[in-house]
Motif scaffolding. Structure first.
Motif, PDB file in Angstrom:
ATOM      1  N   LYS A   1       5.112   2.814  -3.450  1.00 53.44           N
ATOM      2  CA  LYS A   1       3.876   2.871  -4.237  1.00 53.44           C
ATOM      3  C   LYS A   1       3.415   4.303  -4.484  1.00 53.44           C
ATOM      4  O   LYS A   1       2.313   4.522  -4.995  1.00 53.44           O
ATOM      5  CB  LYS A   1       2.764   2.094  -3.527  1.00 53.44           C
ATOM      6  CG  LYS A   1       3.054   0.627  -3.338  1.00 53.44           C
ATOM      7  CD  LYS A   1       3.086  -0.135  -4.644  1.00 53.44           C
ATOM      8  CE  LYS A   1       1.700  -0.341  -5.214  1.00 53.44           C
ATOM      9  NZ  LYS A   1       1.722  -1.189  -6.420  1.00 53.44           N
ATOM     10  N   VAL A   2       4.247   5.282  -4.140  1.00 53.14           N
ATOM     11  CA  VAL A   2       3.870   6.694  -4.237  1.00 53.14           C
ATOM     12  C   VAL A   2       4.705   7.382  -5.316  1.00 53.14           C
ATOM     13  O   VAL A   2       5.907   7.148  -5.426  1.00 53.14           O
ATOM     14  CB  VAL A   2       4.066   7.398  -2.876  1.00 53.14           C
ATOM     15  CG1 VAL A   2       3.734   8.886  -2.974  1.00 53.14           C
ATOM     16  CG2 VAL A   2       3.203   6.725  -1.809  1.00 53.14           C
TER      17      VAL A   2
ATOM     18  N   VAL B   1      -9.912  -3.397  -1.955  1.00 47.79           N
ATOM     19  CA  VAL B   1      -9.258  -2.274  -1.282  1.00 47.79           C
ATOM     20  C   VAL B   1      -8.091  -1.836  -2.163  1.00 47.79           C
ATOM     21  O   VAL B   1      -7.265  -2.661  -2.553  1.00 47.79           O
ATOM     22  CB  VAL B   1      -8.745  -2.683   0.108  1.00 47.79           C
ATOM     23  CG1 VAL B   1      -8.089  -1.496   0.814  1.00 47.79           C
ATOM     24  CG2 VAL B   1      -9.895  -3.229   0.958  1.00 47.79           C
ATOM     25  N   ASP B   2      -8.023  -0.537  -2.503  1.00 52.98           N
ATOM     26  CA  ASP B   2      -6.938  -0.090  -3.369  1.00 52.98           C
ATOM     27  C   ASP B   2      -5.677   0.182  -2.539  1.00 52.98           C
ATOM     28  O   ASP B   2      -5.723   0.148  -1.303  1.00 52.98           O
ATOM     29  CB  ASP B   2      -7.361   1.113  -4.220  1.00 52.98           C
ATOM     30  CG  ASP B   2      -7.539   2.401  -3.434  1.00 52.98           C
ATOM     31  OD1 ASP B   2      -6.835   2.602  -2.426  1.00 52.98           O
ATOM     32  OD2 ASP B   2      -8.379   3.230  -3.841  1.00 52.98           O
TER      33      ASP B   2
ATOM     34  N   VAL C   1       1.011  -2.394   4.341  1.00 53.18           N
ATOM     35  CA  VAL C   1       0.328  -3.349   3.477  1.00 53.18           C
ATOM     36  C   VAL C   1      -1.157  -3.212   3.788  1.00 53.18           C
ATOM     37  O   VAL C   1      -1.552  -3.254   4.958  1.00 53.18           O
ATOM     38  CB  VAL C   1       0.797  -4.792   3.760  1.00 53.18           C
ATOM     39  CG1 VAL C   1      -0.085  -5.806   3.045  1.00 53.18           C
ATOM     40  CG2 VAL C   1       2.254  -4.963   3.338  1.00 53.18           C
ATOM     41  N   VAL C   2      -1.973  -2.986   2.767  1.00 51.47           N
ATOM     42  CA  VAL C   2      -3.414  -2.832   3.001  1.00 51.47           C
ATOM     43  C   VAL C   2      -4.050  -4.215   3.087  1.00 51.47           C
ATOM     44  O   VAL C   2      -3.677  -5.138   2.360  1.00 51.47           O
ATOM     45  CB  VAL C   2      -4.093  -1.970   1.922  1.00 51.47           C
ATOM     46  CG1 VAL C   2      -3.556  -0.554   1.952  1.00 51.47           C
ATOM     47  CG2 VAL C   2      -3.929  -2.564   0.533  1.00 51.47           C
ATOM     48  N   THR C   3      -4.998  -4.339   3.989  1.00 50.39           N
ATOM     49  CA  THR C   3      -5.630  -5.631   4.239  1.00 50.39           C
ATOM     50  C   THR C   3      -7.142  -5.481   4.337  1.00 50.39           C
ATOM     51  O   THR C   3      -7.664  -4.423   4.713  1.00 50.39           O
ATOM     52  CB  THR C   3      -5.124  -6.239   5.557  1.00 50.39           C
ATOM     53  OG1 THR C   3      -5.361  -5.306   6.629  1.00 50.39           O
ATOM     54  CG2 THR C   3      -3.657  -6.569   5.490  1.00 50.39           C
ATOM     55  N   ALA C   4      -7.818  -6.557   4.011  1.00 55.10           N
ATOM     56  CA  ALA C   4      -9.260  -6.629   4.199  1.00 55.10           C
ATOM     57  C   ALA C   4      -9.627  -8.066   4.493  1.00 55.10           C
ATOM     58  O   ALA C   4      -9.069  -8.998   3.906  1.00 55.10           O
ATOM     59  CB  ALA C   4      -9.999  -6.139   2.955  1.00 55.10           C
ATOM     60  N   ALA C   5     -10.544  -8.256   5.416  1.00 54.11           N
ATOM     61  CA  ALA C   5     -11.077  -9.580   5.728  1.00 54.11           C
ATOM     62  C   ALA C   5     -12.591  -9.484   5.672  1.00 54.11           C
ATOM     63  O   ALA C   5     -13.181  -8.588   6.281  1.00 54.11           O
ATOM     64  CB  ALA C   5     -10.616 -10.031   7.113  1.00 54.11           C
TER      65      ALA C   5
ATOM     66  N   GLY D   1       0.797  -1.222   0.000  1.00 54.52           N
ATOM     67  CA  GLY D   1       0.000   0.000   0.000  1.00 54.52           C
ATOM     68  C   GLY D   1       0.831   1.274   0.000  1.00 54.52           C
ATOM     69  O   GLY D   1       2.068   1.248   0.002  1.00 54.52           O
ATOM     70  N   THR D   2       0.136   2.395   0.015  1.00 52.49           N
ATOM     71  CA  THR D   2       0.784   3.708  -0.023  1.00 52.49           C
ATOM     72  C   THR D   2       0.989   4.298   1.368  1.00 52.49           C
ATOM     73  O   THR D   2       1.645   5.317   1.515  1.00 52.49           O
ATOM     74  CB  THR D   2      -0.065   4.705  -0.839  1.00 52.49           C
ATOM     75  OG1 THR D   2      -1.354   4.835  -0.205  1.00 52.49           O
ATOM     76  CG2 THR D   2      -0.250   4.234  -2.269  1.00 52.49           C
TER      77      THR D   2
END
Length: 505
Positions: free
Chosen positions: A316-317, A491-492, A477-481, A265-266
């Motif tokens: 990522k930026v 999730v972006d 790190v972007v996460t989704a559950a 992620g950013t």
């Protein structure tokens, strides 16, 4: 009881069951989703807030002129139909027609002008006013055309207009009510109620300008303990979590009824100082802390949910160059101790103000131990999220931990709001002021030449790394559950998500 009576009871029960089943057959069961957050929203107005918890609700209710494509991270029209730039300082934006706010008033150029002027109004003190700071004038050419002119060319314009804080609000609702408590936008969901400290409820916008959302009702439930939220996900009381703490990821991944998504992620999380106070205004002190903090050992405890990188601008930026990582301060406790003893810093009693969120508490406990090991006396003071934001923004702290989601994925819109002196008292919690840095960041914003922008961002990034207003703890790190009944959720890299395309089986 006789056999005849038993037979009669059996027949009645069977008939009752049959009627009950036929009464619901073919009926549409409302599709509802509950999302759990450890904190309540600070507010529900894009103009008056600037935190991720509030933003999660805001992006469902409001919309922006442009949005970032979640795969390419390039801006694309949303409420805008198209745009043109007749010269470097002029942006002519044509709006989509026939769209209404939830209160029935029209979305048009006047609404855009009103929103942006409110964002820029110093009396309103919008926390993310910096997004629109380069805009000099906002003019209505006709009902569906707005013209933005800038003092200088503004390279990140479309990225800025894609940010949730640049969402367009209903002028009528803002003037006649309190959109921070009762939001009114053009989005796929309509505000229903907010029980502070408990939940925010949204319902489907039946008159949405695109096809209506597939979910009928969305509840943002406040669950202060993440372990409790996971239990609710397991039992089905909650269907969606994000920002999973590293201590809980293995448990979440073990749930048989749950899908887990992870991607680089950013977001950047960091330790920062109030550089207007002593000794935090001294470079030597900040260097000592940088040498004392072992970010790599912290990241190794995140179970893959973060990466170690000394650069403030993350991979990522826009504006990231790997070379910048060479300018950080490697872990060297002996060097830290030497600086502390030479400058008498061990005599200082330091308080770290920490928001009561799992990730910041984990950082604080580790850093407190590491700083104690090099001779610093550090205490931790915890505070509820909303109160913490107010306190930190006012500069009533010495050291703290913060994060920046980089919702525009643009380096200028990381460095300018957070570290440029224009934003002291707003989004520059660090209260950092360096003329050379300011100039470089400004130069990265006032050109549309992307190669020049990268050069200026690299210079500014290196200068800030060496000056240490921040000690970068990790790049996220972007996460989704989410429950297996949920589909269409993504999730972006900025950590944002929309419930518009989501449904439940």
């Amino acid at each position: 009881m006789t056999t005849a009576v038993l037979l009669l009871i059996s027949l009645l029960v069977a008939c009752g069951d049959s009627e009950s089943s036929s009464g619901t057959e073919g009926e549409d069961v409302p599709k509802e989703l509950t999302y759990a957050s450890t904190s309540d929203a600070k507010g529900l107005s894009p103009i008056d807030t600037n935190d991720s918890v509030s933003s999660n609700v805001i992006v469902q209710v409001y919309e922006t002129l442009f949005s970032l494509n979640p795969e390419t991270m390039e801006p694309e029209p949303l409420l805008a139909e198209s745009y043109e730039t007749p010269d470097e300082n002029t942006w002519v934006i044509t709006l989509k027609e026939g769209i209404s706010f939830h209160d029935g008033t029209p979305f048009n150029a006047e609404a855009v002008k009103y929103t942006f002027e409110q964002m820029k109004d110093p009396d309103r003190a919008a926390p993310r006013a910096s997004l629109l700071e380069p805009i000099d004038t906002i003019e209505v050419e006709d009902e569906y055309t707005v013209v933005l002119t800038t003092k200088e060319p503004y390279g990140p314009m479309l990225a800025a207009l894609s940010h949730s804080n640049a969402s367009i609000v209903s002028p009528t609702a803002d003037q006649e009510g309190d959109i921070n408590r009762e939001p009114v936008g053009t989005g796929p969901f309509v505000f229903e109620n907010w029980e502070e400290g408990d939940q925010v409820v949204l319902t489907k916008n039946e008159d949405y300008w695109r096809d209506p959302a597939q979910l009928d009702k969305v509840t943002f439930k406040v669950v202060p303990e993440y372990s409790t939220a996971i239990s609710m996900l397991e039992t089905g009381d909650v269907q969606f979590l994000d920002a999973i703490p590293s201590d809980h990821i293995s448990r979440v991944e073990s749930l048989s009824n749950v899908e887990v998504d992870k991607q680089e992620g950013t977001r950047v999380s960091y330790l920062t100082f109030n550089v207007e106070k002593e000794p935090f205004n001294e470079l030597e002190f900040r260097q000592a802390v940088a040498y004392a903090v072992d970010q790599e050992s912290y990241v190794n405890q995140l179970n893959g949910l973060g990466s170690y990188n000394e650069s403030i601008i993350g991979p990522k930026v826009f504006g990231y160059e790997e070379e910048a990582t060479e300018y950080g301060y490697d872990y060297d406790p002996d060097k830290a101790t030497e600086i502390i003893e030479a400058n008498g810093y061990s005599d200082e009693s330091i308080t770290m103000l920490v928001a009561n969120r799992d990730n910041y508490m984990k950082m604080a406990e580790i850093v407190q131990s590491q700083l104690s090991n090099v001779g610093l006396d550090v205490e931790i003071e915890t505070m509820e999220w909303g109160a913490f934001l107010d306190t930190a923004r006012a500069g009533d702290y010495e050291m703290t931990f913060l994060g920046w989601a980089n919702s525009t994925a643009d380096g200028s819109e990381l460095l300018y709001p957070n570290l440029h002196s224009d934003n002291i008292g707003g989004s520059n919690y660090t209260r950092y002021n360096n003329d050379e840095f300011n100039q470089l960041v400004e130069e990265s914003r006032i050109t549309v030449d992307q190669n020049v922008r990268k050069e200026k961002l690299q210079e500014a990034n290196i200068l800030a790394i060496q000056d240490v207003p921040w000690v970068v703890m990790e790049h996220g790190v972007v996460t989704a559950a989410y429950d297996e009944s949920v589909s269409g959720l993504s999730v972006d890299p900025t950590g944002q998500w929309s419930l518009y395309p989501v449904t439940r089986e």
